[in-house]
Design a protein around this motif. Structure first.
Motif, PDB file in Angstrom:
ATOM      1  N   GLY A 179      18.116  57.153  26.315  1.00 20.56           N
ATOM      2  CA  GLY A 179      19.675  57.600  25.996  1.00 20.56           C
ATOM      3  C   GLY A 179      19.516  58.415  24.827  1.00 20.56           C
ATOM      4  N   GLY A 198      23.044  58.158  23.166  1.00 26.28           N
ATOM      5  CA  GLY A 198      24.724  58.024  23.257  1.00 26.28           C
ATOM      6  C   GLY A 198      25.176  58.153  21.612  1.00 26.28           C
ATOM      7  N   LEU A 210      31.313  54.224  30.469  1.00 25.41           N
ATOM      8  CA  LEU A 210      30.681  55.571  30.833  1.00 25.41           C
ATOM      9  C   LEU A 210      31.551  56.534  29.928  1.00 25.41           C
ATOM     10  N   ARG A 211      30.714  57.724  29.373  1.00 26.89           N
ATOM     11  CA  ARG A 211      31.479  58.813  28.535  1.00 26.89           C
ATOM     12  C   ARG A 211      32.283  59.613  29.535  1.00 26.89           C
ATOM     13  N   VAL A 259      29.810  63.458  35.149  1.00 27.53           N
ATOM     14  CA  VAL A 259      28.879  61.996  35.104  1.00 27.53           C
ATOM     15  C   VAL A 259      28.417  61.894  36.519  1.00 27.53           C
ATOM     16  N   ASN A 316      24.273  58.003  33.099  1.00 30.84           N
ATOM     17  CA  ASN A 316      24.191  56.672  32.205  1.00 30.84           C
ATOM     18  C   ASN A 316      22.565  56.218  32.266  1.00 30.84           C
ATOM     19  N   ASP A 348      20.987  53.404  31.597  1.00 33.75           N
ATOM     20  CA  ASP A 348      20.625  52.404  32.156  1.00 33.75           C
ATOM     21  C   ASP A 348      20.509  52.453  33.772  1.00 33.75           C
ATOM     22  N   ASP A 349      21.522  53.464  34.132  1.00 38.03           N
ATOM     23  CA  ASP A 349      21.479  53.662  35.806  1.00 38.03           C
ATOM     24  C   ASP A 349      20.165  54.324  36.028  1.00 38.03           C
TER      25      ASP A 349
END
Length: 298
Positions: free
Chosen positions: A67, A69, A89-90, A148, A186, A188-189
């Motif tokens: 990531g 973030g 979620l951004r 996203v 994301n 993690d996704d």
């Protein structure tokens, strides 16, 4: 026995303890999701990269999904925008997407450099390269949150080609939709979907907490091992909340899709990956299938 000899023998015992795990996971794929506070300083990054390089050198086939973030939020703030999130979620407009891609590519090449400094060949790619990650637009509770992406396809060929040619792939979570628009994903996704697609033996999330707690306010409630049905019960019982909820959901999905073990680890602890994978005790939380054989501890 001299103290010096005792220390040498202790090191030998550690290596012997690691042997069955090295044998079991030789030539198996492990996906490592790396982000959050574990990336907050270069010294910490080097410890994580040392772990991944060692895993590769003893026979694993690691893939890093990273990531960025905190760094993205810093740069968004620098251009006078306020970072906004919905359900973790951004919210990503066109300008934020440009910033995110810039930052993630910078992080990506930094990690590549660290790996190669340790003598292992690495290739940094984003989900745009080779059509690795194809996405649809993702919504948060029906709300449009901009660029996203929700991964709908993983083109594993590029990853398998790199692994078979002795490269360590390092993936930035950016993808393309069918119209070739760029989307933030994301991390993690992305790690979860990649692990499922390549049939990874292990998926390790390096997080900002020690592992999964039944009660976040009670440090003695750390869960070292949990099955998917037990994890569902924790979620249904309202024990899991905040940022851990979607992360645990990803973990459950991965195991139910065939990933043998998912580990939630505190990435701030030096060499957390080695401690969890190569020692009997481990340090984080291991999520396993309900029918996982109980005679092997990891």
């Amino acid at each position: 026995m001299e103290k010096g000899m005792e220390e040498v023998l202790a090191k030998a015992e550690v290596l012997v303890e690691a042997l069955p795990y090295i044998q079991k996971f030789n030539r198996k794929v492990i996906v490592v999701k790396y982000g959050g506070s574990a990336m907050s300083n270069e010294e910490m990054q080097k410890k994580v990269i040392e772990d991944v390089v060692l895993l590769k050198l003893v026979g694993f086939k690691p893939i890093i999904v990273h990531g960025g973030g905190k760094a993205i939020s810093k740069w968004v703030d620098k251009v006078g925008k306020t970072p906004e999130f919905v359900n973790g979620l951004r919210v990503t407009d066109e300008e934020t997407m440009e910033i995110a891609e810039m930052v993630l590519n910078r992080v990506n090449k930094s990690l590549v450099t660290m790996v190669q400094e340790l003598g292992v060949k690495a290739v940094g790619i984003s989900g745009k390269d080779g059509g690795l990650l194809t996405v649809d637009k993702k919504y948060a509770d029906g709300k449009d949150i901009g660029f996203v992406g929700d991964i709908k396809k993983v083109n594993t060929k590029i990853l398998f080609d790199l692994l078979e040619n002795d490269f360590l792939p390092i993936v930035a979570p950016i993808g393309l939709d069918d119209d070739f628009n760029t989307y933030n994903i994301n991390a993690d996704d992305a790690a979860c979907e990649i692990a499922k697609a390549v049939g990874a033996e292990k998926l390790a999330f390096l997080t900002d907490i020690e592992g999964l707690y039944k009660d976040l306010n009670d440090k003695s409630s750390l869960i070292s091992r949990i099955t998917t049905s037990e994890a569902h019960s924790l979620i249904d019982g309202g024990f899991i909340g905040g940022g851990m909820l979607p992360k645990l959901g990803n973990c459950i999905q991965a195991v139910e899709a065939g990933v043998s073990r998912v580990h939630i680890l505190d990435g701030r602890i030096p060499h957390c990956l080695l401690l969890e994978i190569f020692t009997k005790k481990g340090i984080g939380t291991a999520l396993i299938a309900d029918d996982d054989p109980i005679n092997f501890e990891k």
